[in-house]
Write a protein that holds these residues in place. Structure first.
Motif, mmCIF file in Angstrom:
data_model
loop_
_atom_site.group_PDB
_atom_site.id
_atom_site.type_symbol
_atom_site.label_atom_id
_atom_site.label_comp_id
_atom_site.label_asym_id
_atom_site.label_seq_id
_atom_site.Cartn_x
_atom_site.Cartn_y
_atom_site.Cartn_z
ATOM 1 N N GLN A 400 11.466 17.158 -1.685
ATOM 2 C CA GLN A 400 12.012 18.207 -2.554
ATOM 3 C C GLN A 400 11.507 18.038 -3.981
ATOM 4 N N ARG A 401 11.556 16.825 -4.488
ATOM 5 C CA ARG A 401 11.093 16.573 -5.851
ATOM 6 C C ARG A 401 9.604 16.906 -5.985
ATOM 7 N N ARG A 402 8.834 16.545 -4.981
ATOM 8 C CA ARG A 402 7.389 16.827 -5.027
ATOM 9 C C ARG A 402 7.136 18.327 -5.082
ATOM 10 N N HIS A 403 7.930 19.099 -4.349
ATOM 11 C CA HIS A 403 7.733 20.546 -4.326
ATOM 12 C C HIS A 403 8.271 21.231 -5.581
ATOM 13 N N LEU A 404 9.099 20.551 -6.365
ATOM 14 C CA LEU A 404 9.596 21.130 -7.613
ATOM 15 C C LEU A 404 8.554 21.100 -8.720
ATOM 16 N N ALA A 405 7.544 20.266 -8.569
ATOM 17 C CA ALA A 405 6.460 20.223 -9.533
ATOM 18 C C ALA A 405 5.426 21.288 -9.187
ATOM 19 N N ASN A 406 4.386 21.394 -9.992
ATOM 20 C CA ASN A 406 3.292 22.293 -9.649
ATOM 21 C C ASN A 406 2.741 21.931 -8.279
ATOM 22 N N PRO A 407 2.305 22.907 -7.505
ATOM 23 C CA PRO A 407 1.855 22.615 -6.133
ATOM 24 C C PRO A 407 0.752 21.575 -6.058
ATOM 25 N N ASP A 408 -0.112 21.519 -7.093
ATOM 26 C CA ASP A 408 -1.218 20.560 -7.040
ATOM 27 C C ASP A 408 -0.970 19.337 -7.918
ATOM 28 N N ALA A 409 0.298 19.077 -8.280
ATOM 29 C CA ALA A 409 0.597 17.943 -9.157
ATOM 30 C C ALA A 409 0.411 16.623 -8.421
ATOM 31 N N TYR A 410 0.023 15.612 -9.165
ATOM 32 C CA TYR A 410 -0.081 14.250 -8.642
ATOM 33 C C TYR A 410 1.284 13.595 -8.816
ATOM 34 N N VAL A 411 2.021 13.458 -7.721
ATOM 35 C CA VAL A 411 3.376 12.890 -7.769
ATOM 36 C C VAL A 411 3.351 11.516 -7.117
ATOM 37 N N TRP A 412 3.853 10.525 -7.841
ATOM 38 C CA TRP A 412 3.950 9.158 -7.321
ATOM 39 C C TRP A 412 5.384 8.681 -7.494
ATOM 40 N N THR A 413 5.719 7.547 -6.892
ATOM 41 C CA THR A 413 7.115 7.098 -6.949
ATOM 42 C C THR A 413 7.207 5.584 -7.100
ATOM 43 N N TRP A 414 8.313 5.162 -7.671
ATOM 44 C CA TRP A 414 8.644 3.744 -7.760
ATOM 45 C C TRP A 414 9.337 3.307 -6.469
ATOM 46 N N ILE A 415 9.043 2.091 -6.033
ATOM 47 C CA ILE A 415 9.658 1.517 -4.837
ATOM 48 C C ILE A 415 10.694 0.483 -5.264
ATOM 49 N N GLN A 416 11.875 0.564 -4.672
ATOM 50 C CA GLN A 416 12.961 -0.354 -5.020
ATOM 51 C C GLN A 416 12.704 -1.733 -4.422
ATOM 52 N N THR A 417 12.567 -2.719 -5.277
ATOM 53 C CA THR A 417 12.453 -4.111 -4.837
ATOM 54 C C THR A 417 13.591 -4.959 -5.385
ATOM 55 N N HIS A 418 14.603 -4.336 -5.966
ATOM 56 C CA HIS A 418 15.594 -5.042 -6.756
ATOM 57 C C HIS A 418 16.999 -4.550 -6.439
ATOM 58 N N LEU A 419 17.966 -5.252 -6.990
ATOM 59 C CA LEU A 419 19.350 -4.781 -7.033
ATOM 60 C C LEU A 419 19.605 -4.238 -8.431
ATOM 61 N N PRO A 420 20.138 -3.023 -8.564
ATOM 62 C CA PRO A 420 20.388 -2.468 -9.899
ATOM 63 C C PRO A 420 21.378 -3.326 -10.687
ATOM 64 N N ASP A 421 21.314 -3.171 -11.982
ATOM 65 C CA ASP A 421 22.140 -4.003 -12.859
ATOM 66 C C ASP A 421 23.625 -3.771 -12.613
ATOM 67 N N TRP A 422 24.025 -2.511 -12.385
ATOM 68 C CA TRP A 422 25.450 -2.244 -12.139
ATOM 69 C C TRP A 422 25.920 -2.967 -10.888
ATOM 70 N N TYR A 423 25.030 -3.076 -9.909
ATOM 71 C CA TYR A 423 25.389 -3.696 -8.644
ATOM 72 C C TYR A 423 25.593 -5.200 -8.816
ATOM 73 N N THR A 424 24.683 -5.855 -9.514
ATOM 74 C CA THR A 424 24.829 -7.308 -9.700
ATOM 75 C C THR A 424 26.018 -7.635 -10.594
ATOM 76 N N GLN A 425 26.301 -6.762 -11.560
ATOM 77 C CA GLN A 425 27.481 -6.989 -12.395
ATOM 78 C C GLN A 425 28.751 -6.873 -11.568
ATOM 79 N N LEU A 426 28.797 -5.896 -10.666
ATOM 80 C CA LEU A 426 29.987 -5.677 -9.859
ATOM 81 C C LEU A 426 30.168 -6.765 -8.804
#
Length: 787
Positions: A400-426
């Motif tokens: 969905q996010r990729r299709h919200l950009a221009n049709p020929d946009a170069y869309v890349w993504t970050w991969i989760q390798t971590h626990l978010p800060d809120w999670y480790t605090q909790l």
């Protein structure tokens, strides 16, 4: 041991260095630096050196190798040497180098110094001997040349010397000081590619002291304030249409955020780009450039305290960075919203006025369409692990996010390798940057699933969020090894991924496995993935025997290949209604199928697998071993709390037996089978984890009802939390009347209307027994109009 030493120890384990025992380690050289390492030594031949340099045109592994071109006329030997420190000659000493040449007959040798003997031809020097190793035979193919059994070879040389000198020869305390290549292969043109040298064990002092040619190391070190350009590559970076091009070739981004990780480790793990602060030390930038890593300076142009807010300051920094030949792109910020689009476009104009050719990227949360007008590369991210977002929904979100950009946009993504800060605090009452002595997630398998899912959803590149969570300080060695394996696979698949069209999703014989089919310039790429329920919490076994799928729109001339770093194997296929039917004999988590009629591409795959399978088998074994240790530690704690599984011991034993079998196969150099057996060792571990997790959540309405039930590693804390809840008793309602259950006619003293006086407004508050229509009274102005 300080924090830097802990980092170094953890990364050394990953790189395969010998963990220091009495200060010893193995020395390796992948020839990735832009300077040569082999030095011309003795020779009796007449020859000319056509060229001697480091090249990116043909490497055994990595990006570069050292190339030597000679025109030989006559003679018997031409020696080139690689100078070492002092390597004691003992049963543990071993050395090797990978070679490719246009002629056979090149030989690897080891020069050994006898410190207790004088050279009879020059009494000022110690006597030295050459121990002969393997000879090159496979023309135009990479071959590993080894120095084997140096102690036995030295004894043979001792006997020959004693017969020649007619006296005893003392070989005590002998040490090797150089590897030697005799590159004479007869008259005529000779081309030799050299890569992946290994020698050891050496003392730590000797390994550090390995000399290099003086003319290559005489340049003064750069100060942290230096802005001198690093122009060692001369490779153009450009953005054409929707493609990122490096040296005219399409480029697959495999990036990672950099904190204090040694860059050599990130390079060894296969990352090609590091995201760094724009004010990073010049020495760090130079080291990245020397290793062949691209950098993506992070310019937070919209930060409140950013000195880049002023147009003049931004232009000045871009002018400085534009001189660095290792800059791949500029990263202009993260988690940007729609309202940031206009100010970011102004910053983009300033950057392009100073450095017009470099791509611009940013991580965007919403407003992708306006951002895609001013940026070349749109980054997106979401952290689905340990949340209610199932992986199929995460896939839909990415598409969905990729299709919200221009049709020929170069869309890349970050991969989760971590626990978010809120999670480790909790969960752990500490920030994410802190270390963890107990096992913590995410699981390495989840990193694999997210990576393949992103590419299967059409992402044109990936970057891994946190290198800190790959370190031993964060119990992350298994995640680090998984990233290394993923980068091996993505590098093999890169020619297909960079030309892939929109994915088409198909079903398979397993309801938990879906496959993305992508038409590419090289053939058809199919990525099957395990998308079983609750894989974002604990994936489970995630394996299927004899998985079948029918792939549409495959030309009849194409054959199917399963491509992995451990093995490339052809799969039987047949034409059936709807497409081409393929059966995968053994599927686990993810794999890659390639349909192609290009035999050269298949040869390339096979050659890549041959050069990677040993390391891939080692990394998979190490990853499984480390994950097993973590799981056993958590399982012991769960059993001490009384939460046992009837087949837990059998599952652990099964994993241990498979690991032992993988090690035996590796020792016997059957690396393809060792790779697969190490993968199988992870399955009983995942079965155990999933069973314990399901037992923990069976009485919960949702796994997130308990913050400690969203990961296997936090289950001991979850059970302690549940015991604490079980020991509590309900008390009276502390908020009187909070349920609003009194009959409307009964007076409720605990809630009162806060009387306000507003013009033309009548305030009414009442309790009702059912939903009623709102009371609408005409205002004073309405009444006046009616009159």
């Amino acid at each position: 041991m300080n924090s830097a030493q802990k980092w170094a120890a953890g990364w050394a384990m990953f790189l395969g260095w010998a963990v220091p025992v009495a200060g010893q380690q193995v020395h390796r050289n992948g020839f990735e630096l832009p300077r040569t390492s082999w030095i011309k030594a003795a020779s009796d031949a007449v020859f000319d050196i056509a060229s001697h340099h480091v090249t990116e045109q043909g490497a055994h592994d990595g990006q570069r190798s050292e190339l030597l071109r000679l025109n030989v006329k006559s003679g018997t030997f031409i020696h080139y040497q690689y100078v070492l420190g002092k390597a004691p000659v003992n049963d543990e000493l071993a050395g090797s180098v990978w070679l490719k040449a246009n002629r056979p007959g090149i030989q690897l040798m080891l020069r050994v110094i006898l410190p207790n003997e004088r050279d009879p031809d020059n009494l000022e020097n110690r006597l030295s001997v050459l121990l002969r190793g393997d000879e090159y035979r496979h023309v135009d193919r990479w071959q590993r040349l080894d120095i084997g059994r140096p102690v036995s070879s030295l004894k043979q040389q001792q006997q020959l010397l004693q017969a020649q000198l007619k006296r005893p020869v003392n070989v005590a305390d002998a040490y090797a000081d150089a590897l030697v290549l005799n590159v004479f292969a007869g008259p005529g043109p000779t081309e030799v590619w050299i890569d992946d040298l290994e020698i050891g064990p050496l003392s730590a002092e000797a390994a550090v002291a390995i000399p290099r040619p003086a003319d290559l190391t005489s340049a003064p070190p750069l100060s942290s304030a230096s802005t001198a350009p690093f122009k060692s590559r001369g490779v153009a970076v450009e953005f054409n249409a929707n493609q990122l091009l490096v040296g005219g070739k399409r480029f697959l981004l495999r990036g990672i955020n950099h904190t204090n990780t040694p860059l050599r480790v990130l390079h060894q793990a296969g990352f090609n780009t590091i995201f760094v602060d724009y004010e990073a030390d010049a020495a760090l930038i130079k080291e990245a450039n020397d290793l062949g890593l691209w950098i993506a300076p992070k310019l937070r142009v919209l930060a409140d305290d950013s000195k880049l807010a002023a147009k003049e300051n931004l232009a000045r920094e871009i002018a400085r960075l534009s001189d660095l030949d290792s800059v791949l792109l500029y990263d202009l910020g993260g988690t940007l919203s729609f309202e940031h689009a206009v100010p970011l476009s102004r910053a983009a104009e300033t950057i392009r006025a100073t450095d017009p050719g470099r791509p611009l990227a940013a991580d965007v949360w919403d407003g992708l369409l306006p951002f895609s007008r001013s940026l070349n590369m749109i980054g997106i991210h979401r952290w689905p692990l340990m949340t209610t977002m199932e992986l199929p929904k995460y896939r839909e979100w990415l598409e969905q996010r990729r299709h919200l950009a221009n049709p020929d946009a170069y869309v890349w993504t970050w991969i989760q390798t971590h626990l978010p800060d809120w999670y480790t605090q909790l969960l752990y009452d500490r920030p994410a940057a802190a270390g963890f002595k107990e096992p913590v997630g995410p699981q390495a398998e989840q990193v694999r699933l997210l990576t393949y899912l992103a590419l299967a959803a059409g992402a044109r590149g990936v970057a891994f969020w946190s290198d800190r969570w790959l370190a031993d300080s964060h119990q992350g060695r298994d995640r680090l090894l998984m990233c290394g394996l993923l980068n091996q696979e993505l590098e093999m698949l890169e020619p297909f991924l960079v030309t892939a069209g929109d994915p088409q999703w198909i079903e398979t014989s397993s309801p938990d496995v879906k496959a993305a089919v992508m038409q590419t310039a090289k053939g058809v790429l199919v990525l099957p993935l395990w998308l079983g329920k609750h894989a974002q919490f604990v994936p489970g076994q995630a394996a299927v025997a004899k998985l079948t799928l029918i792939v549409p729109q495959v030309p009849q001339s194409m054959q199917c290949w399963e491509v992995t770093p451990g093995e490339v194997r052809g799969l039987k296929s047949e034409r059936v209604p709807g497409g081409t039917k393929v059966t995968i004999p053994e599927f686990g988590l993810t794999t890659a199928l390639v349909f192609t009629a290009d035999t050269q591409q298949v040869v390339r795959f096979q050659e890549q697998a041959r050069t990677r399978r040993q390391l891939a088998a080692q990394w998979t074994y190490d990853m499984a071993l480390y994950e097993l240790e973590k799981v056993v530690a958590v399982e012991k704690e769960l059993e001490s709390q009384g939460h046992t599984l009837p087949d837990a011991a059998a599952l652990i034993t099964d994993a241990q037996n498979r690991l032992q079998a993988a090690k035996q196969l590796w020792d016997n150099r059957v690396f393809g089978d060792a790779y697969r057996e190490a993968q199988r060792a992870l399955r009983p571990i995942r079965i155990l984890m999933r069973a314990q997790w399901e037992a923990a959540i069976k009485n919960l309405d949702s796994p997130v009802a308990s913050p400690w039930a969203v990961s296997f590693f936090s289950l001991p804390r979850h059970w302690r939390f549940m015991e604490q809840l079980a020991g509590m008793a309900p008390t009276g309602n502390l908020l009187g009347g909070g349920g609003f259950e009194l009959a409307p006619e009964r007076k409720q003293e605990t809630w009162k209307l806060d009387e306000l006086t507003l013009d033309d407004v009548e305030l009414i508050a009442t309790r009702v027994g059912e939903v009623v229509e709102p009371i609408v009274r005409p205002s004073r102005s309405d009444l006046e109009l009616e009159r």
